[in-house]
Write a protein that holds these residues in place. Structure first.
Motif, PDB file in Angstrom:
ATOM      1  N   ARG A  16      44.829  44.476  44.710  1.00 61.24           N
ATOM      2  CA  ARG A  16      45.648  45.500  44.396  1.00 61.24           C
ATOM      3  C   ARG A  16      45.391  45.392  42.353  1.00 61.24           C
ATOM      4  NH1 ARG A  16      49.454  45.546  46.874  1.00 61.24           N
ATOM      5  NH2 ARG A  16      50.940  44.162  45.343  1.00 61.24           N
ATOM      6  N   ASP A  19      41.753  44.665  40.693  1.00 55.61           N
ATOM      7  CA  ASP A  19      41.035  46.285  40.943  1.00 55.61           C
ATOM      8  C   ASP A  19      39.937  45.593  41.451  1.00 55.61           C
ATOM      9  OD1 ASP A  19      40.672  48.614  40.827  1.00 55.61           O
ATOM     10  OD2 ASP A  19      39.389  48.452  39.017  1.00 55.61           O
ATOM     11  N   LYS A  20      40.153  45.323  43.086  1.00 52.27           N
ATOM     12  CA  LYS A  20      38.735  44.607  43.848  1.00 52.27           C
ATOM     13  C   LYS A  20      38.561  45.529  44.858  1.00 52.27           C
ATOM     14  CE  LYS A  20      38.474  40.835  41.469  1.00 52.27           C
ATOM     15  NZ  LYS A  20      37.183  40.591  40.829  1.00 52.27           N
ATOM     16  N   GLU A  21      39.705  46.537  45.422  1.00 50.86           N
ATOM     17  CA  GLU A  21      39.244  47.541  46.102  1.00 50.86           C
ATOM     18  C   GLU A  21      37.246  47.345  46.061  1.00 50.86           C
ATOM     19  OE1 GLU A  21      41.337  47.922  43.930  1.00 50.86           O
ATOM     20  OE2 GLU A  21      43.749  48.640  44.911  1.00 50.86           O
ATOM     21  N   ASP A  48      41.300  38.806  35.623  1.00 54.68           N
ATOM     22  CA  ASP A  48      41.808  39.254  36.635  1.00 54.68           C
ATOM     23  C   ASP A  48      43.205  37.495  37.167  1.00 54.68           C
ATOM     24  OD1 ASP A  48      40.376  41.090  37.848  1.00 54.68           O
ATOM     25  OD2 ASP A  48      38.856  39.089  38.383  1.00 54.68           O
TER      26      ASP A  48
END
Length: 88
Positions: A16, A19-21, A48
């Protein structure tokens, strides 16, 4: 906190906050796989690492200070969970 639950929360937090969805499902991250480097499926970078460090501090009250500590602590989910457990 149970180790399995902590590691699950950390994987969800990583996906989350970094932003690796679109790149990887949290369920697919192994506890001992590298989070950085060419062999990493997660492919974290320095931004990250900063985002995850801040999220860990907010959620668990555990600080990760400096690049040297960050590289050691954020190497795997196992290492991050062990650091949080040791710091609480």
């Amino acid at each position: 906190m149970d180790d399995t639950l902590l590691k699950q929360e950390l994987k969800q937090l990583l996906v989350r906050e970094c932003d690796k969805e679109d790149d990887i499902d949290w369920q697919d991250i192994l506890d001992d796989e590298p989070l950085f480097g060419r062999e990493s499926r997660v492919q974290m970078d320095s931004l990250d690492a900063l985002q995850l460090s801040l999220a860990v501090q907010q959620k668990y009250g555990v600080r990760i200070e400096g690049a040297k500590d960050g590289r050691r602590i954020l190497v795997t989910i196992d290492a991050l969970a062990a650091h949080i457990k040791a710091s609480q």
